[in-house]
Design a protein around this motif. Structure first.
Motif, PDB file in Angstrom:
ATOM      1  N   PHE A  58      51.106  -4.017  61.807  1.00  0.00           N
ATOM      2  CA  PHE A  58      50.216  -2.902  62.145  1.00  0.00           C
ATOM      3  C   PHE A  58      49.440  -2.434  60.912  1.00  0.00           C
ATOM      4  N   LEU A  59      50.139  -2.232  59.783  1.00  0.00           N
ATOM      5  CA  LEU A  59      49.467  -1.796  58.559  1.00  0.00           C
ATOM      6  C   LEU A  59      48.465  -2.832  58.067  1.00  0.00           C
ATOM      7  N   ARG A  60      48.856  -4.102  58.108  1.00  0.00           N
ATOM      8  CA  ARG A  60      47.963  -5.157  57.622  1.00  0.00           C
ATOM      9  C   ARG A  60      46.701  -5.267  58.467  1.00  0.00           C
ATOM     10  N   LEU A  61      46.828  -5.040  59.777  1.00  0.00           N
ATOM     11  CA  LEU A  61      45.637  -5.067  60.631  1.00  0.00           C
ATOM     12  C   LEU A  61      44.656  -3.975  60.225  1.00  0.00           C
ATOM     13  N   LEU A  62      45.192  -2.797  59.861  1.00  0.00           N
ATOM     14  CA  LEU A  62      44.317  -1.706  59.429  1.00  0.00           C
ATOM     15  C   LEU A  62      43.720  -1.986  58.053  1.00  0.00           C
ATOM     16  N   PHE A  63      44.555  -2.440  57.113  1.00  0.00           N
ATOM     17  CA  PHE A  63      44.046  -2.738  55.775  1.00  0.00           C
ATOM     18  C   PHE A  63      43.029  -3.886  55.816  1.00  0.00           C
ATOM     19  N   MET A  64      43.177  -4.802  56.778  1.00  0.00           N
ATOM     20  CA  MET A  64      42.299  -5.962  56.874  1.00  0.00           C
ATOM     21  C   MET A  64      40.840  -5.567  57.053  1.00  0.00           C
ATOM     22  N   ILE A  65      40.623  -4.434  57.726  1.00  0.00           N
ATOM     23  CA  ILE A  65      39.231  -4.061  58.026  1.00  0.00           C
ATOM     24  C   ILE A  65      38.730  -2.912  57.160  1.00  0.00           C
ATOM     25  N   VAL A  66      39.561  -2.415  56.223  1.00  0.00           N
ATOM     26  CA  VAL A  66      39.120  -1.296  55.377  1.00  0.00           C
ATOM     27  C   VAL A  66      37.916  -1.688  54.534  1.00  0.00           C
ATOM     28  N   ALA A 203      26.003  -4.363  63.320  1.00  0.00           N
ATOM     29  CA  ALA A 203      26.821  -5.325  64.058  1.00  0.00           C
ATOM     30  C   ALA A 203      28.196  -5.480  63.405  1.00  0.00           C
ATOM     31  N   LEU A 204      28.224  -5.484  62.068  1.00  0.00           N
ATOM     32  CA  LEU A 204      29.495  -5.576  61.356  1.00  0.00           C
ATOM     33  C   LEU A 204      30.393  -4.395  61.702  1.00  0.00           C
ATOM     34  N   ASN A 205      29.798  -3.204  61.757  1.00  0.00           N
ATOM     35  CA  ASN A 205      30.564  -2.027  62.149  1.00  0.00           C
ATOM     36  C   ASN A 205      31.148  -2.180  63.538  1.00  0.00           C
ATOM     37  N   ASP A 206      30.336  -2.659  64.474  1.00  0.00           N
ATOM     38  CA  ASP A 206      30.800  -2.826  65.854  1.00  0.00           C
ATOM     39  C   ASP A 206      31.980  -3.790  65.916  1.00  0.00           C
ATOM     40  N   ILE A 207      31.891  -4.885  65.159  1.00  0.00           N
ATOM     41  CA  ILE A 207      32.971  -5.879  65.146  1.00  0.00           C
ATOM     42  C   ILE A 207      34.245  -5.272  64.561  1.00  0.00           C
ATOM     43  N   VAL A 208      34.091  -4.546  63.448  1.00  0.00           N
ATOM     44  CA  VAL A 208      35.244  -3.933  62.796  1.00  0.00           C
ATOM     45  C   VAL A 208      35.940  -2.957  63.740  1.00  0.00           C
ATOM     46  N   ILE A 209      35.169  -2.174  64.476  1.00  0.00           N
ATOM     47  CA  ILE A 209      35.758  -1.190  65.372  1.00  0.00           C
ATOM     48  C   ILE A 209      36.516  -1.863  66.503  1.00  0.00           C
ATOM     49  N   LYS A 210      36.039  -3.000  66.970  1.00  0.00           N
ATOM     50  CA  LYS A 210      36.777  -3.736  67.990  1.00  0.00           C
ATOM     51  C   LYS A 210      38.128  -4.204  67.449  1.00  0.00           C
ATOM     52  N   ILE A 211      38.140  -4.618  66.178  1.00  0.00           N
ATOM     53  CA  ILE A 211      39.402  -5.017  65.565  1.00  0.00           C
ATOM     54  C   ILE A 211      40.339  -3.805  65.461  1.00  0.00           C
ATOM     55  N   VAL A 212      39.768  -2.648  65.134  1.00  0.00           N
ATOM     56  CA  VAL A 212      40.570  -1.428  65.070  1.00  0.00           C
ATOM     57  C   VAL A 212      41.153  -1.105  66.442  1.00  0.00           C
ATOM     58  N   ASP A 213      40.353  -1.285  67.488  1.00  0.00           N
ATOM     59  CA  ASP A 213      40.856  -1.063  68.847  1.00  0.00           C
ATOM     60  C   ASP A 213      42.111  -1.880  69.099  1.00  0.00           C
ATOM     61  N   ILE A 214      42.063  -3.145  68.692  1.00  0.00           N
ATOM     62  CA  ILE A 214      43.209  -4.039  68.879  1.00  0.00           C
ATOM     63  C   ILE A 214      44.406  -3.541  68.071  1.00  0.00           C
ATOM     64  N   ALA A 215      44.147  -3.159  66.802  1.00  0.00           N
ATOM     65  CA  ALA A 215      45.231  -2.694  65.935  1.00  0.00           C
ATOM     66  C   ALA A 215      45.884  -1.441  66.502  1.00  0.00           C
ATOM     67  N   ALA A 219      49.745   0.434  67.522  1.00  0.00           N
ATOM     68  CA  ALA A 219      50.134   1.582  66.707  1.00  0.00           C
ATOM     69  C   ALA A 219      51.456   2.225  67.116  1.00  0.00           C
ATOM     70  N   PRO A 220      51.702   2.526  68.397  1.00  0.00           N
ATOM     71  CA  PRO A 220      52.974   3.190  68.737  1.00  0.00           C
ATOM     72  C   PRO A 220      54.197   2.384  68.309  1.00  0.00           C
ATOM     73  N   TYR A 221      54.114   1.052  68.432  1.00  0.00           N
ATOM     74  CA  TYR A 221      55.239   0.197  68.065  1.00  0.00           C
ATOM     75  C   TYR A 221      55.337   0.054  66.540  1.00  0.00           C
ATOM     76  N   GLY A 222      54.181  -0.070  65.879  1.00  0.00           N
ATOM     77  CA  GLY A 222      54.171  -0.172  64.422  1.00  0.00           C
ATOM     78  C   GLY A 222      54.715   1.078  63.770  1.00  0.00           C
ATOM     79  N   VAL A 223      54.309   2.246  64.299  1.00  0.00           N
ATOM     80  CA  VAL A 223      54.781   3.522  63.766  1.00  0.00           C
ATOM     81  C   VAL A 223      56.292   3.650  63.955  1.00  0.00           C
ATOM     82  N   ALA A 224      56.774   3.269  65.141  1.00  0.00           N
ATOM     83  CA  ALA A 224      58.213   3.335  65.405  1.00  0.00           C
ATOM     84  C   ALA A 224      58.983   2.440  64.432  1.00  0.00           C
ATOM     85  N   GLY A 225      58.460   1.239  64.167  1.00  0.00           N
ATOM     86  CA  GLY A 225      59.114   0.329  63.238  1.00  0.00           C
ATOM     87  C   GLY A 225      59.141   0.868  61.827  1.00  0.00           C
ATOM     88  N   LEU A 226      58.023   1.448  61.365  1.00  0.00           N
ATOM     89  CA  LEU A 226      57.951   1.968  60.005  1.00  0.00           C
ATOM     90  C   LEU A 226      58.928   3.118  59.787  1.00  0.00           C
TER      91      LEU A 226
END
Length: 470
Positions: A58-66, A203-215, A219-226
């Motif tokens: 979960f964290l890596r998915l978020l850092f991937m698009i920062v 367009a880059l912004n739109d793509i990044v936001i779609k990746i964020v949607d997936i991440a 989130a609920p499972y990643g947060v629980a694990g952390l």
């Protein structure tokens, strides 16, 4: 009604799922620690094979698009502002706000720790045990501190030699500088030449936001694990000997948020603090669960535009800078920790030295990486300045994760108040423009509004600039 809207109406809201995951992970982790212990083979197996991997993915998915998000949002934000004088004015206001509120936070922390003196209540045996237990982790932080000293070269390094290397190294200050220059240059070339690049950035912004949607679906499972990893390993074992220190840090963070920031929101921004905190709750939950201002940036951008109504030309410019420079919670934490450890080791500090600590806490907080534990190496450097053994950092390492989550939350609250204040001072936003409460974002960043976070005036600004040159 769209399929996505129907799902949102019928299902549980995302921020509620994240909060539920946080509570369940914490409860199960504490139960495991209190019943069988954090060293139990089954608990360690759950952490190693399930909780840690899910949380890290979960964290890596978020850092991937920062990195692409910071670059695109700042470049578009500068292009949206158009006038270079306005870019400087907005940037100056934002940085000024960051520095003032960070200094106020450091003062709050130092006053509290000086009154309570939590370091005088640590028994010698407990101190020795903690030093031994976390000696290895402390050595790592000390080594990192020797390669990250502040000075004139730190300022020079902001002007990056290689933006690609800055991106790879997560050097956000260098990347921000390059993004500012890139966006500025976009406004200085003919509009017809700039438009294709502007469209590419959008367009880059739109793509990044779609990746964020997936991440964020994870989130609920990643947060629980952390949080399970933290609570199952440590439980309340360290909260007892370090209880006074933990309470002082948490009290300082709450005072700064509910008094200092709340007063700014009420009188400088003209908004109800209760409404403000309610509207940014998705950012608060994300910040607490990830312990990272950088990882919370996508959520902040969505919340600023959709829950607060701040124009994206302002939010897209201020928030990425804030994720690196607005460190209210970090400065407060550093100030308290330095005094606490000085008290623990019997080092007496004068008033002038405490003032120096405030200054250093502000400077090092601004220079801290917006990632979990990013302030610890710099904290070691401050300890060395005042004759406190650098190894003393080991005493607080066991509880740092919880405090990191808490101080990151305050950092993000500062980010959101800053972008709102800057927008108000620029006369492009007022509290009257707040979206109706029933239309605010229903999750973190899952609202499928088309084109977020594209600044609507970006292309117009380029076109105006081009016509002025012609």
């Amino acid at each position: 009604m769209s399929e996505a809207a129907a799902r949102q109406r019928s299902g549980m809201q995302l921020h509620t799922k994240i909060l539920l995951g946080l509570l369940i992970g914490a409860a199960v982790g504490l139960a495991a620690n209190l019943t069988v212990g954090g060293d139990n083979r089954v608990v360690q197996g759950v952490n190693h094979y399930l909780a840690d991997p899910v949380g890290q993915i979960f964290l890596r998915l978020l850092f991937m698009i920062v990195i692409p998000l910071v670059f695109a949002s700042i470049a578009l934000g500068v292009a949206g502002l158009g006038d270079l004088r306005r870019v400087g004015r907005v940037g100056g206001k934002a940085i000024g706000y960051f520095l003032v509120t960070t200094a106020l936070a450091a003062v709050v922390g130092l006053v509290l720790v000086h009154i309570v003196e939590p370091g005088t209540h640590i028994p010698q045996a407990t101190r020795a045990h903690l030093l031994t237990t976390y000696a290895g982790d402390a050595a790592t932080k000390i080594q990192a501190a020797t390669t990250g000293k502040l000075g004139v070269q730190t300022i020079v390094n902001i002007v990056t030699r290689n933006p690609v290397k800055s991106a790879v190294d997560l050097d956000l200050l260098g990347l921000i500088f390059f993004s500012l220059m890139f966006g500025t240059a976009l406004t200085m070339i003919p509009a017809e030449r700039a438009k294709p690049m502007l469209a590419w950035l959008e367009a880059l912004n739109d793509i990044v936001i779609k990746i964020v949607d997936i991440a964020m679906e994870l989130a609920p499972y990643g947060v629980a694990g952390l949080i399970f990893g933290v609570t199952s390993r440590f439980g309340f074992a360290l909260a007892i000997p370090l209880g006074n220190y933990i309470l002082v840090v948490l009290a300082g963070l709450l005072i700064h948020a509910l008094v200092t920031i709340a007063l700014i929101v009420r009188f400088a921004i003209g908004m109800s603090p209760v409404d403000f905190f309610n509207r940014i709750r998705a950012s608060i939950i994300t910040a607490f669960s990830t312990s990272s201002s950088s990882a919370t940036l996508p959520t902040n951008l969505a919340v600023a535009e959709q829950n607060l109504g701040v124009p994206m030309s302002i939010a897209g410019f201020v928030l990425p800078i804030g994720s690196t420079m607005c460190m209210n919670g970090t400065a407060l934490y550093e100030g308290i920790t330095v005094i606490f450890l000085a008290q623990t080791f019997g080092v007496t500090l004068t008033l002038s030295q405490m003032i120096v600590i405030i200054v250093m806490a502000v400077i090092t907080a601004v220079g801290a990486a917006g990632v979990p534990g990013g302030s610890l190496p710099l904290l070691v450097g401050i300890l060395a300045m005042f004759g406190v053994p650098a190894e003393g950092i080991a005493i607080i390492l066991g509880v740092d994760r919880i405090l990191d989550m808490s101080r990151t939350t305050l950092n993000v609250i500062g980010d959101m108040s800053a972008t709102t204040w800057v927008a108000r001072s620029e006369k492009v936003w007022t509290p009257a423009q707040l979206p109706a409460i029933e239309t605010v974002v229903r999750g973190a960043v899952l609202d499928e509004s088309p084109g977020w976070p594209r600044p609507p005036e970006g292309g117009e600004a380029l076109e105006r600039a081009g016509k002025e040159r012609e």
